[in-house]
Design a protein around this motif. Structure first.
Motif: not given
Length: 251
Positions: A175-181, A208-213, A217-220, A241-242
């Motif tokens: 989940g990408v925090k502070d975006v809508k839901h 394992f694919i750590p999509y949260q990480s 990182k992309a938020l930078q 990205l995924m």
């Protein structure tokens, strides 16, 4: 239970774990999952993408053909699948996308025989879990992280009984925090479902694919609404990205 595939942690991991506690143990387990090695594409491989709306991405569900653009939607499965088909053109591989919007683990269980087992995948990629949590927030569903993990284990146990040699790829729900839901209300509960997926990847010796990480990182580089439309579903940039993270698991 498939004991050959469910040896939870190796002896060396246990030895290291004796000196670890709390989050450091989880980090060590996560590292084991991430270092399981890359998957080699072989001739006649059958690759199956399974999951919820992030995998579905608007695919045409009445198209059951492999390697067909309209059967893949417009998400990461299309981008990753297209790269595989181009790069391994001589290997005669087949790729399917069977993600369905809104799915949780119980939904996968209900359609698993026909839309997973009978396709006989040699590589099985699963991205599931965000709805298993989200429905507890928006619909009053009752499903704890422990229940979710047990359901996931049951799904994989049944899979490995029928497909003992399948190579598993477990994607981390994100989940990408502070975006809508995705608001503060998601925390600290949602990370428990993510940890369940990490632990399952270790337990089943899956990649394992750590999509949260990946997204953190992309938020930078750009804000969350550049990568996702609502904190969960990806933009074209987020899907790319995924796909890059998924393709990094392949030799």
């Amino acid at each position: 239970m498939n004991t050959n595939r469910r040896s939870f942690i190796t002896k060396s991991m246990l030895a290291a774990g004796a000196a670890l506690t709390g989050t450091s143990l989880l980090k060590a387990e996560e590292d084991v999952a991430l270092k399981k090695g890359k998957i080699a594409i072989k001739e006649h491989d059958i690759i199956l993408f399974q999951g919820d709306s992030i995998t579905d991405a608007g695919r045409k569900r009445d198209n059951a053909m492999p390697n067909d653009t309209t059967a893949f939607g417009n998400g990461y499965a299309l981008l990753a699948g297209g790269r595989l088909l181009s790069q391994y053109a001589s290997q005669n591989i087949k790729i399917y996308n069977k993600g369905i919007s809104g799915n949780r683990i119980p939904d996968l269980q209900g359609r698993w025989q026909q839309e997973a087992i009978e396709l006989k995948p040699t590589i099985l990629s699963i991205l599931i879990g965000v709805n298993d949590f989200w429905r507890t927030m928006d619909s009053g569903a009752s499903n704890t992280p422990e229940q979710f993990k047990g359901q996931y284990q049951k799904l994989l146990d049944g899979t490995l009984q029928q497909l003992p040699n399948v190579q598993l790829i477990i994607g981390e729900p994100f989940g990408v925090k502070d975006v809508k839901h995705v608001t503060d209300a998601w925390y600290p509960k949602f990370p428990a479902y993510q940890r369940a997926c990490q632990e399952i990847a270790v337990e089943y010796k899956a990649t394992f694919i750590p999509y949260q990480s990946v997204f953190d990182k992309a938020l930078q580089q750009s804000p969350g609404d550049y990568w996702t439309t609502d904190g969960i579903h990806t933009s074209l940039a987020g899907a790319s990205l995924m796909a890059e993270a998924w393709l990094a698991t392949i030799k």
